[in-house]
Design a protein around this motif. Structure first.
Motif, PDB file in Angstrom:
ATOM      1  N   SER A  57      -6.934  79.855  -9.826  1.00  0.00           N
ATOM      2  CA  SER A  57      -7.149  80.239  -8.420  1.00  0.00           C
ATOM      3  C   SER A  57      -7.345  78.980  -7.600  1.00  0.00           C
ATOM      4  CB  SER A  57      -7.671  81.531  -8.139  1.00  0.00           C
ATOM      5  OG  SER A  57      -7.282  82.421  -9.057  1.00  0.00           O
ATOM      6  N   TRP A  58      -6.669  78.999  -6.682  1.00  0.00           N
ATOM      7  CA  TRP A  58      -6.978  77.737  -5.853  1.00  0.00           C
ATOM      8  C   TRP A  58      -7.004  78.379  -4.206  1.00  0.00           C
ATOM      9  CZ3 TRP A  58      -8.292  72.851  -7.116  1.00  0.00           C
ATOM     10  CH2 TRP A  58      -8.135  72.379  -8.453  1.00  0.00           C
ATOM     11  N   ARG A  59      -7.661  77.360  -3.560  1.00  0.00           N
ATOM     12  CA  ARG A  59      -7.763  77.679  -1.970  1.00  0.00           C
ATOM     13  C   ARG A  59      -7.339  76.705  -1.291  1.00  0.00           C
ATOM     14  NH1 ARG A  59     -12.367  80.635  -0.158  1.00  0.00           N
ATOM     15  NH2 ARG A  59     -10.988  82.446  -0.561  1.00  0.00           N
ATOM     16  N   LEU A  60      -6.142  76.367  -0.409  1.00  0.00           N
ATOM     17  CA  LEU A  60      -5.759  75.371   0.536  1.00  0.00           C
ATOM     18  C   LEU A  60      -6.428  75.580   1.854  1.00  0.00           C
ATOM     19  CD1 LEU A  60      -4.498  72.804   1.184  1.00  0.00           C
ATOM     20  CD2 LEU A  60      -2.494  74.161   1.419  1.00  0.00           C
ATOM     21  N   GLN A  68       5.879  71.528  10.187  1.00  0.00           N
ATOM     22  CA  GLN A  68       6.900  71.789   9.233  1.00  0.00           C
ATOM     23  C   GLN A  68       6.150  72.991   8.329  1.00  0.00           C
ATOM     24  OE1 GLN A  68       9.761  70.369   9.029  1.00  0.00           O
ATOM     25  NE2 GLN A  68       9.411  69.454  10.958  1.00  0.00           N
ATOM     26  N   PRO A  69       6.995  73.279   7.111  1.00  0.00           N
ATOM     27  CA  PRO A  69       6.545  74.230   6.268  1.00  0.00           C
ATOM     28  C   PRO A  69       5.304  73.781   5.665  1.00  0.00           C
ATOM     29  CG  PRO A  69       8.776  74.271   5.962  1.00  0.00           C
ATOM     30  CD  PRO A  69       8.478  73.149   7.095  1.00  0.00           C
ATOM     31  N   VAL A  70       4.225  74.553   5.145  1.00  0.00           N
ATOM     32  CA  VAL A  70       3.068  74.132   4.767  1.00  0.00           C
ATOM     33  C   VAL A  70       3.517  73.671   3.199  1.00  0.00           C
ATOM     34  CG1 VAL A  70       0.710  74.740   3.771  1.00  0.00           C
ATOM     35  CG2 VAL A  70       1.739  75.404   6.098  1.00  0.00           C
ATOM     36  N   GLU A  71       3.056  72.766   2.823  1.00  0.00           N
ATOM     37  CA  GLU A  71       3.413  72.190   1.469  1.00  0.00           C
ATOM     38  C   GLU A  71       2.151  72.042   0.495  1.00  0.00           C
ATOM     39  OE1 GLU A  71       4.797  67.961   1.268  1.00  0.00           O
ATOM     40  OE2 GLU A  71       6.466  68.505   2.214  1.00  0.00           O
ATOM     41  N   ILE A  72       2.431  73.203  -0.488  1.00  0.00           N
ATOM     42  CA  ILE A  72       1.289  73.464  -1.438  1.00  0.00           C
ATOM     43  C   ILE A  72       1.004  72.387  -2.477  1.00  0.00           C
ATOM     44  CG2 ILE A  72       0.315  74.977  -3.136  1.00  0.00           C
ATOM     45  CD1 ILE A  72       1.972  77.218  -1.736  1.00  0.00           C
ATOM     46  N   ASP A 103       8.366  79.348  -0.940  1.00  0.00           N
ATOM     47  CA  ASP A 103       9.339  79.035  -1.997  1.00  0.00           C
ATOM     48  C   ASP A 103       8.352  78.326  -3.322  1.00  0.00           C
ATOM     49  OD1 ASP A 103      10.990  77.321  -3.720  1.00  0.00           O
ATOM     50  OD2 ASP A 103      11.647  76.041  -2.053  1.00  0.00           O
ATOM     51  N   THR A 104       8.227  79.211  -4.169  1.00  0.00           N
ATOM     52  CA  THR A 104       7.187  78.864  -5.296  1.00  0.00           C
ATOM     53  C   THR A 104       7.936  77.826  -6.186  1.00  0.00           C
ATOM     54  OG1 THR A 104       7.803  80.741  -6.597  1.00  0.00           O
ATOM     55  CG2 THR A 104       5.523  80.882  -5.025  1.00  0.00           C
ATOM     56  N   THR A 105       9.304  77.753  -6.232  1.00  0.00           N
ATOM     57  CA  THR A 105       9.877  76.942  -7.129  1.00  0.00           C
ATOM     58  C   THR A 105      10.343  75.533  -6.622  1.00  0.00           C
ATOM     59  OG1 THR A 105      11.998  77.902  -6.402  1.00  0.00           O
ATOM     60  CG2 THR A 105      10.923  78.982  -8.414  1.00  0.00           C
ATOM     61  N   LEU A 111       5.319  76.975   2.015  1.00  0.00           N
ATOM     62  CA  LEU A 111       4.950  78.253   2.752  1.00  0.00           C
ATOM     63  C   LEU A 111       5.437  78.180   4.384  1.00  0.00           C
ATOM     64  CD1 LEU A 111       3.261  80.992   3.229  1.00  0.00           C
ATOM     65  CD2 LEU A 111       1.594  79.492   3.622  1.00  0.00           C
ATOM     66  N   ALA A 112       6.069  79.036   4.746  1.00  0.00           N
ATOM     67  CA  ALA A 112       6.742  79.001   6.204  1.00  0.00           C
ATOM     68  C   ALA A 112       6.508  80.434   6.913  1.00  0.00           C
ATOM     69  CB  ALA A 112       7.974  78.398   6.292  1.00  0.00           C
ATOM     70  N   ALA A 113       6.377  80.328   8.149  1.00  0.00           N
ATOM     71  CA  ALA A 113       6.537  81.586   8.910  1.00  0.00           C
ATOM     72  C   ALA A 113       7.967  82.148   8.969  1.00  0.00           C
ATOM     73  CB  ALA A 113       5.945  81.454  10.090  1.00  0.00           C
TER      74      ALA A 113
END
Length: 189
Positions: A57-60, A68-72, A103-105, A111-113
């Motif tokens: 488990s991680w926290r960004l 732009q969308p959040v890049e994990i 989009d986990t793949t 991650l985006a609204a």
């Protein structure tokens, strides 16, 4: 942006017995050392590749939402556990998962609204957004064999070479280990 480990993996992708067999060790008196070397080697491989091997488990933490969308910054992402934003009262408000898409793949995972939605602004200027996620493969059997081999070789290298890097020398992964990691390495631009 800060990335914080919340929960480390419950196990290692390379079993102690496999490392002992690789090193041709019959005795168990050095199992504690070998176990810690396997953990350190896993961590080194994960850091070099920016790739989680087993569930962790991680926290960004972000100050503000990007345009732009959040890049994990870690893959593969198994689940997005929570997206929270700071309120005026100082607490963290969990955002309804129906509000965003993940989009986990993708490379990188994003991650985006949802269309027509706008992210709520955090009430603080610093660290007002927390994105909790679980990264890694679901089981050790799913971890790519080259990454397991890299862990095994690195742990064996450290087991056989217990002295630290000489003063002034550059600490680098052995070439074979780096070559095994290279196809999985996620670059950051």
């Amino acid at each position: 942006m800060a990335l914080t480990l919340l929960t480390p993996p419950a196990a290692e992708p390379v079993a102690l017995a496999d490392a002992r067999a690789h090193l041709r060790l019959d005795a168990t008196e050095e199992d504690a050392l070998l176990g810690s070397l396997l953990t350190a080697a896993r961590m080194a491989v994960e850091a070099a590749a920016r790739y989680a091997l087993l569930p962790q488990s991680w926290r960004l933490t972000l100050d503000d939402w990007p345009t732009q969308p959040v890049e994990i910054p870690l893959a593969p992402v198994l689940t997005l556990d929570a997206v929270r934003v700071a309120t005026i009262g100082g607490s963290m408000l969990t955002i309804d998962p129906a509000f965003y898409e993940v989009d986990t793949t993708g490379t990188p995972p994003r991650l985006a609204a949802r269309r027509g939605q706008a992210w709520p602004m955090p009430a603080t200027r610093l660290a007002g957004i927390a994105i909790d996620f679980t990264a890694g493969h679901a089981a050790a059997a799913e971890v790519p064999a080259p990454l397991k081999q890299a862990i095994l070789l690195l742990a064996a290298h450290w087991f056989e070479n217990r002295e630290p890097v000489p003063l002034g020398a550059k600490a680098e992964l052995p070439a074979m280990v780096a070559a095994l990691i290279a196809p999985y390495r996620r670059l950051h631009l």
